[in-house]
Design an enzyme around this catalytic site. Sequence first.
Site, mmCIF file in Angstrom:
data_model
loop_
_atom_site.group_PDB
_atom_site.id
_atom_site.type_symbol
_atom_site.label_atom_id
_atom_site.label_comp_id
_atom_site.label_asym_id
_atom_site.label_seq_id
_atom_site.Cartn_x
_atom_site.Cartn_y
_atom_site.Cartn_z
ATOM 1 N N HIS A 76 -18.972 -52.052 29.929
ATOM 2 C CA HIS A 76 -19.485 -53.392 30.226
ATOM 3 C C HIS A 76 -21.022 -53.384 30.283
ATOM 4 C CE1 HIS A 76 -19.124 -57.379 32.438
ATOM 5 N NE2 HIS A 76 -20.386 -57.057 32.633
ATOM 6 N N GLU A 77 -21.581 -52.409 31.003
ATOM 7 C CA GLU A 77 -23.043 -52.358 31.157
ATOM 8 C C GLU A 77 -23.732 -51.960 29.859
ATOM 9 O OE1 GLU A 77 -24.170 -53.771 33.704
ATOM 10 O OE2 GLU A 77 -22.248 -53.792 34.743
ATOM 11 N N HIS B 226 -24.178 -54.862 27.660
ATOM 12 C CA HIS B 226 -25.325 -55.714 28.016
ATOM 13 C C HIS B 226 -26.584 -55.272 27.277
ATOM 14 C CE1 HIS B 226 -24.050 -58.603 30.989
ATOM 15 N NE2 HIS B 226 -23.457 -57.688 31.740
ATOM 16 N N GLY C 250 -22.131 -53.040 38.907
ATOM 17 C CA GLY C 250 -23.066 -52.632 37.867
ATOM 18 C C GLY C 250 -24.020 -53.771 37.558
ATOM 19 N N CYS D 238 -18.394 -60.732 35.421
ATOM 20 C CA CYS D 238 -19.783 -60.411 35.088
ATOM 21 C C CYS D 238 -20.699 -61.275 35.931
ATOM 22 C CB CYS D 238 -20.027 -60.679 33.606
ATOM 23 S SG CYS D 238 -21.729 -60.381 33.090
ATOM 24 N N LEU D 239 -21.732 -60.677 36.472
ATOM 25 C CA LEU D 239 -22.668 -61.420 37.321
ATOM 26 C C LEU D 239 -23.462 -62.453 36.513
ATOM 27 C CD1 LEU D 239 -23.988 -58.508 39.571
ATOM 28 C CD2 LEU D 239 -22.293 -60.254 40.160
ATOM 29 N N GLN E 90 -29.983 -58.536 32.593
ATOM 30 C CA GLN E 90 -29.434 -59.514 33.538
ATOM 31 C C GLN E 90 -30.468 -59.990 34.559
ATOM 32 O OE1 GLN E 90 -25.724 -56.999 34.426
ATOM 33 N NE2 GLN E 90 -24.993 -59.107 34.561
#
Length: 188
Positions: A141-142, A145, A46, A99-100, A51
């Site tokens: 999670h997304e 963000h 995702g 997480c990226l 991000q």
Amino acid sequence: MAVLPICITGEPVLHRPASPVETIDEGIRALVANMIETMHEAPGVGLAAPQVGVDARLFVYDWTDEDDVRWHGVAINPELLVSPPPLGEPDDDLDSEGCLSVPGERFPLRRSERALLRATDLDGKAFEIDAQGWLARIFQHEFDHLEGVLYVDRLAHPHGKAALKAIRRQSWGGPGQSWMPGIDDLDA
Ligand code: ZN
């Protein structure tokens, strides 16, 4: 299409609520195409617009479940309804999240087992996904963000402290840092 640099924790755009998408125009289409390419290159399941430094309420996702069903797409201006999160301690393996924007780190976090996603696709069409398990986790999670929340902000003791330490060790936590999927290997 192009792979985009991914912002690392500390970049202000990651820590404030994102703005709604007003019109799905060529700019949004190009952004989504680039985000999908970036997510695959990273690789991740995702990726949310903040991000990649863009203040817009949208995320992309691509995940294949235990039954080999592939869930992928874009969620524009999403809403998320979640079941109450389970009580108790997170499981170190089953609840391990990454997480990226905090690359190379993983910490266990309890998430709701079920999440109902309501959003708009690239054609402006409304859709709904009743997600369970890991897909529900990805959506939570997304969606976080887009609210300016990273999973490390949600960690319980002692994992929250460990995450802060890891972020400090990497000299992250301030503005202006990013990494480039396919070029930087931050897992090494
Ligand atoms: Zn993330």
